[in-house]
Design a protein around this motif. Structure first.
Motif, PDB file in Angstrom:
ATOM      1  N   HIS A  77     -10.778  -6.361  -0.230  1.00  0.00           N
ATOM      2  CA  HIS A  77     -10.978  -5.234   0.861  1.00  0.00           C
ATOM      3  C   HIS A  77     -11.267  -4.098   0.034  1.00  0.00           C
ATOM      4  CE1 HIS A  77     -11.044  -7.889   4.174  1.00  0.00           C
ATOM      5  NE2 HIS A  77      -9.983  -8.771   3.649  1.00  0.00           N
ATOM      6  N   ALA A  78     -10.855  -3.883  -1.124  1.00  0.00           N
ATOM      7  CA  ALA A  78     -11.137  -2.431  -2.178  1.00  0.00           C
ATOM      8  C   ALA A  78      -9.810  -1.538  -1.789  1.00  0.00           C
ATOM      9  CB  ALA A  78     -12.251  -1.893  -1.882  1.00  0.00           C
ATOM     10  N   PHE A  79      -8.984  -2.140  -1.127  1.00  0.00           N
ATOM     11  CA  PHE A  79      -7.699  -1.331  -0.894  1.00  0.00           C
ATOM     12  C   PHE A  79      -6.869  -1.222  -2.234  1.00  0.00           C
ATOM     13  CE2 PHE A  79      -7.904  -2.564   3.819  1.00  0.00           C
ATOM     14  CZ  PHE A  79      -8.992  -1.804   4.056  1.00  0.00           C
ATOM     15  N   VAL A  80      -6.935  -1.992  -2.898  1.00  0.00           N
ATOM     16  CA  VAL A  80      -6.255  -1.892  -4.226  1.00  0.00           C
ATOM     17  C   VAL A  80      -6.979  -2.560  -5.449  1.00  0.00           C
ATOM     18  CG1 VAL A  80      -4.533  -3.409  -5.511  1.00  0.00           C
ATOM     19  CG2 VAL A  80      -3.732  -2.583  -3.216  1.00  0.00           C
ATOM     20  N   ARG A  81      -6.854  -1.810  -6.593  1.00  0.00           N
ATOM     21  CA  ARG A  81      -7.530  -2.016  -7.814  1.00  0.00           C
ATOM     22  C   ARG A  81      -6.354  -2.304  -8.893  1.00  0.00           C
ATOM     23  NH1 ARG A  81      -7.728   2.342 -11.388  1.00  0.00           N
ATOM     24  NH2 ARG A  81      -7.065   4.215 -10.302  1.00  0.00           N
ATOM     25  N   ARG A  82      -7.040  -3.008  -9.821  1.00  0.00           N
ATOM     26  CA  ARG A  82      -5.869  -3.280 -11.068  1.00  0.00           C
ATOM     27  C   ARG A  82      -6.429  -2.719 -12.450  1.00  0.00           C
ATOM     28  NH1 ARG A  82      -3.191  -9.136  -9.665  1.00  0.00           N
ATOM     29  NH2 ARG A  82      -5.096  -9.480  -8.691  1.00  0.00           N
ATOM     30  N   ASP A  83      -5.760  -1.702 -13.203  1.00  0.00           N
ATOM     31  CA  ASP A  83      -6.458  -1.546 -14.277  1.00  0.00           C
ATOM     32  C   ASP A  83      -6.076  -2.411 -15.251  1.00  0.00           C
ATOM     33  OD1 ASP A  83      -3.869  -1.454 -15.150  1.00  0.00           O
ATOM     34  OD2 ASP A  83      -3.475   0.780 -14.727  1.00  0.00           O
ATOM     35  N   MET A  84      -6.735  -2.160 -16.583  1.00  0.00           N
ATOM     36  CA  MET A  84      -6.667  -3.039 -17.610  1.00  0.00           C
ATOM     37  C   MET A  84      -5.405  -3.374 -18.085  1.00  0.00           C
ATOM     38  SD  MET A  84     -10.173  -3.451 -18.288  1.00  0.00           S
ATOM     39  CE  MET A  84      -9.844  -3.980 -19.959  1.00  0.00           C
ATOM     40  N   GLY A  85      -4.371  -2.495 -18.038  1.00  0.00           N
ATOM     41  CA  GLY A  85      -2.962  -3.036 -18.058  1.00  0.00           C
ATOM     42  C   GLY A  85      -2.531  -3.719 -17.064  1.00  0.00           C
ATOM     43  N   GLY A  86      -3.073  -4.239 -15.817  1.00  0.00           N
ATOM     44  CA  GLY A  86      -2.570  -4.960 -15.032  1.00  0.00           C
ATOM     45  C   GLY A  86      -1.553  -4.284 -13.723  1.00  0.00           C
ATOM     46  N   ARG A  87      -1.699  -2.865 -13.987  1.00  0.00           N
ATOM     47  CA  ARG A  87      -1.090  -2.175 -12.799  1.00  0.00           C
ATOM     48  C   ARG A  87      -1.880  -1.963 -11.995  1.00  0.00           C
ATOM     49  NH1 ARG A  87       3.465  -0.178 -15.491  1.00  0.00           N
ATOM     50  NH2 ARG A  87       4.122   1.006 -13.718  1.00  0.00           N
ATOM     51  N   LEU A 106       0.918  -1.123   0.041  1.00  0.00           N
ATOM     52  CA  LEU A 106       0.188   0.000   0.034  1.00  0.00           C
ATOM     53  C   LEU A 106       0.941   1.224  -0.086  1.00  0.00           C
ATOM     54  CD1 LEU A 106      -2.829  -1.013   2.444  1.00  0.00           C
ATOM     55  CD2 LEU A 106      -3.192  -0.865  -0.037  1.00  0.00           C
ATOM     56  N   LYS A 107       2.022   1.247   0.831  1.00  0.00           N
ATOM     57  CA  LYS A 107       2.889   2.606   0.671  1.00  0.00           C
ATOM     58  C   LYS A 107       3.453   2.774  -0.474  1.00  0.00           C
ATOM     59  CE  LYS A 107       3.864   2.163   5.806  1.00  0.00           C
ATOM     60  NZ  LYS A 107       5.132   2.100   6.699  1.00  0.00           N
ATOM     61  N   LEU A 108       3.816   1.567  -1.259  1.00  0.00           N
ATOM     62  CA  LEU A 108       4.455   1.721  -2.520  1.00  0.00           C
ATOM     63  C   LEU A 108       3.543   2.188  -3.606  1.00  0.00           C
ATOM     64  CD1 LEU A 108       6.802  -1.497  -2.457  1.00  0.00           C
ATOM     65  CD2 LEU A 108       7.624   0.586  -2.601  1.00  0.00           C
ATOM     66  N   LEU A 109       2.438   1.775  -3.346  1.00  0.00           N
ATOM     67  CA  LEU A 109       1.439   2.170  -4.398  1.00  0.00           C
ATOM     68  C   LEU A 109       0.866   3.673  -4.298  1.00  0.00           C
ATOM     69  CD1 LEU A 109      -0.983  -0.858  -4.553  1.00  0.00           C
ATOM     70  CD2 LEU A 109       0.840  -0.255  -6.206  1.00  0.00           C
ATOM     71  N   HIS A 141       1.405   6.252 -11.121  1.00  0.00           N
ATOM     72  CA  HIS A 141       0.797   5.622 -12.306  1.00  0.00           C
ATOM     73  C   HIS A 141       0.656   3.957 -11.990  1.00  0.00           C
ATOM     74  CE1 HIS A 141       5.327   6.019 -12.172  1.00  0.00           C
ATOM     75  NE2 HIS A 141       5.334   4.605 -12.506  1.00  0.00           N
ATOM     76  N   GLY A 142       0.660   3.655 -10.866  1.00  0.00           N
ATOM     77  CA  GLY A 142       0.657   2.339 -10.351  1.00  0.00           C
ATOM     78  C   GLY A 142       1.851   1.393 -10.630  1.00  0.00           C
ATOM     79  N   LEU A 143       1.771   0.116 -10.064  1.00  0.00           N
ATOM     80  CA  LEU A 143       3.009  -0.486 -10.117  1.00  0.00           C
ATOM     81  C   LEU A 143       2.437  -1.901 -10.965  1.00  0.00           C
ATOM     82  CD1 LEU A 143       4.758   0.282  -6.806  1.00  0.00           C
ATOM     83  CD2 LEU A 143       5.539   1.011  -9.215  1.00  0.00           C
ATOM     84  N   THR A 144       3.227  -2.613 -11.677  1.00  0.00           N
ATOM     85  CA  THR A 144       2.902  -3.943 -12.222  1.00  0.00           C
ATOM     86  C   THR A 144       3.429  -5.060 -10.968  1.00  0.00           C
ATOM     87  OG1 THR A 144       5.321  -4.469 -13.033  1.00  0.00           O
ATOM     88  CG2 THR A 144       3.556  -3.286 -14.417  1.00  0.00           C
ATOM     89  N   VAL A 145       3.084  -6.136 -11.031  1.00  0.00           N
ATOM     90  CA  VAL A 145       3.169  -7.274 -10.214  1.00  0.00           C
ATOM     91  C   VAL A 145       4.782  -7.510 -10.135  1.00  0.00           C
ATOM     92  CG1 VAL A 145       3.292  -9.714  -9.812  1.00  0.00           C
ATOM     93  CG2 VAL A 145       1.109  -8.592 -10.379  1.00  0.00           C
TER      94      VAL A 145
END
Length: 213
Positions: A52-62, A16-19, A24-28
């Motif tokens: 828990h809705a604390f993270v979401r992933r966009d269409m590109g997987g970020r 969570l801190k990194l995000l 622009h988000g981060l990949t796996v």
């Protein structure tokens, strides 16, 4: 990692801190590299945080911070306000002006705590919940100065008539408080802020920062 702590929880919080530190988000793969773990661990962490809705992933997987953190964030302002009130009361009474704690909320400055002096005949009516652009008013300008690293001299920002005709403001940024970006200041009906007020605002900002650490 000591026996009393959870390695999995620690990793999830680090995710969570990194995000939170990226727009622009981060990949796996990027998360795995920064955490020093394999991709499978990251997938499991993200899946749990997504539930828990604390993270979401966009269409590109970020991966990005999710809206679930807003529910937690709503509880932050009351805690910050409570911690800041003693220093704000002392500031308001000392300089005879309305004192306030302002935090960043998106692209705006948001007053989350306001204390008016008890002994003056008149003072500026400044209310908690008041918003204004960061580049207008002493509170916002102090925050921007801290972002730019320009707070060494004199350590506070002064303005006149930017938010209300005839009103002057002085504010100093909160420094050294992780996760909180804000300032402490005063607003008064005067053409110029008295010389002693700037240093006094810096002192109050330090007091609030110490209370929040």
């Amino acid at each position: 990692m000591t026996a009393e702590t959870s390695q999995t929880l620690d990793r999830g919080l680090r995710v969570l801190k990194l995000l939170a530190d990226t727009d622009h988000g981060l990949t796996v793969t990027e998360l795995a590299a920064r955490l020093g773990v394999n991709r499978t661990v990251v997938y499991r962490l993200l899946a749990t945080l997504e539930q828990h809705a604390f993270v979401r992933r966009d269409m590109g997987g970020r991966a990005r911070v999710g809206l679930g953190v807003l529910r937690l964030g709503r509880q932050v302002h009351p805690l910050v306000r409570e911690a800041a009130l003693p220093a704000l009361r002392a500031l308001a009474e000392d300089v005879g002006a309305t004192a306030h704690l302002t935090l960043v909320d998106g692209a705006e400055a948001l007053a989350v705590a306001v204390v008016e002096p008890t002994w003056t005949d008149y003072h500026v009516a400044y209310r908690a919940g008041f918003r204004h652009p960061l580049d207008r008013g002493a509170a916002g300008r102090a925050i921007l100065a801290a972002r730019a690293g320009d707070v060494d001299n004199p350590g506070y920002s002064l303005t006149h008539g930017e938010l209300e005709a005839g009103a002057s403001g002085a504010a100093a940024p909160l420094l050294g408080v992780s996760g909180i970006e804000g300032s402490v200041g005063v607003v008064m009906l005067t053409d110029a802020v008295p010389h002693r007020v700037g240093p006094r605002v810096v002192e109050a900002a330090k007091e609030v920062a110490d209370a929040l650490r």
